[in-house]
Design an enzyme around this catalytic site. Sequence first.
Site, PDB file in Angstrom:
ATOM      1  N   ASP A 149      53.374 -95.776 -58.276  1.00 27.07           N
ATOM      2  CA  ASP A 149      52.587 -96.918 -57.818  1.00 27.07           C
ATOM      3  C   ASP A 149      51.112 -96.604 -57.958  1.00 27.07           C
ATOM      4  O   ASP A 149      50.714 -95.430 -57.940  1.00 27.07           O
ATOM      5  CB  ASP A 149      52.910 -97.254 -56.354  1.00 27.07           C
TER       6      ASP A 149
ATOM      7  N   ASP B 104      49.103 -96.496 -63.076  1.00 24.47           N
ATOM      8  CA  ASP B 104      48.387 -97.759 -63.228  1.00 24.47           C
ATOM      9  C   ASP B 104      48.936 -98.438 -64.484  1.00 24.47           C
ATOM     10  O   ASP B 104      48.681 -97.986 -65.599  1.00 24.47           O
ATOM     11  CB  ASP B 104      46.890 -97.495 -63.361  1.00 24.47           C
TER      12      ASP B 104
ATOM     13  N   TYR C  83      51.906-115.836 -64.494  1.00 26.19           N
ATOM     14  CA  TYR C  83      53.005-115.032 -63.956  1.00 26.19           C
ATOM     15  C   TYR C  83      54.340-115.480 -64.539  1.00 26.19           C
ATOM     16  O   TYR C  83      55.130-114.653 -65.017  1.00 26.19           O
ATOM     17  CB  TYR C  83      53.033-115.153 -62.434  1.00 26.19           C
TER      18      TYR C  83
ATOM     19  N   TYR D 114      62.070-123.766 -51.872  1.00 25.22           N
ATOM     20  CA  TYR D 114      63.142-122.820 -52.140  1.00 25.22           C
ATOM     21  C   TYR D 114      64.249-122.921 -51.089  1.00 25.22           C
ATOM     22  O   TYR D 114      65.437-122.925 -51.412  1.00 25.22           O
ATOM     23  CB  TYR D 114      62.594-121.392 -52.167  1.00 25.22           C
TER      24      TYR D 114
END
Length: 271
Positions: free
Chosen positions: A58, A84, A178, A227
Amino acid sequence: MTQVNTTADPATLQALLDELPSNLLAGRRVLVTGAARGLGLAFAKCIAKAGASVVLADILTDLAQVEAQALREDGFTAHALTVDLSDPASIAEGAADAVKLLGGLDGLVNNAAITNSGGRDAHALEIDMWDRVMDVNVRGTWLMSRACQPALAESGRGAIVNLASDTALWGAPNLLAYASSKGAVISMTRSLSREWGGDGITVNAVAPGLTLVEATEYVPMARHQKYLEGRSLPREQQAVDVCGAVLFALSGLSRFMTGQLLAVNGGFVMH
């Protein structure tokens, strides 16, 4: 109208951990990206409980170290690395370090991603933001997979699990970068499964729905409600709900499944 509770319930994950067999992934070595919190951390905990050695990679170095230490204190084999995904050199170094720490690699979970394009329509989305999302979510997934491929091939039972999203399946509005990046991850999954199948590597994708983790705290209540009301299973999605699909795709139970997309979203999208 059913009301949404947007607070994740840690007890649901602990209940699954208590029930997991300790031999499902026995002896396997797995690298999980974006594992310091959220879905990635849930995956790392389940992978460790299922018998594998795990590396938590991470950009949030300190948090990843804390979580890896907590796993070690519980008797599991866990390490933490700084990676990264926007930096090709960091990816290459992280993959090499993970292989060295684990003595090889049997599984890779490409979980790390960013979602900071939310709330902007196609006209308001900045080019720099589009590029940033693509660099991390698409290029980062490709480069990490490529960096790990030799070790996965050497293991003879290599498995890659790419985290997609059901936003790429239903065309979520105001989330263009995204959703597009996750559509690319789905296509990448299929292409890599064909390229690397001869090396004994399976490559599959898991597409969660809107899940209650830190990364979705910014999501408007209206999207949560959409949702909740649109699912066949009308409740909020927890990180624990996605863990089973990831464990299955890493395990020998799925050894003849590759290039597939598992939609795990309570029936909001049926794929």
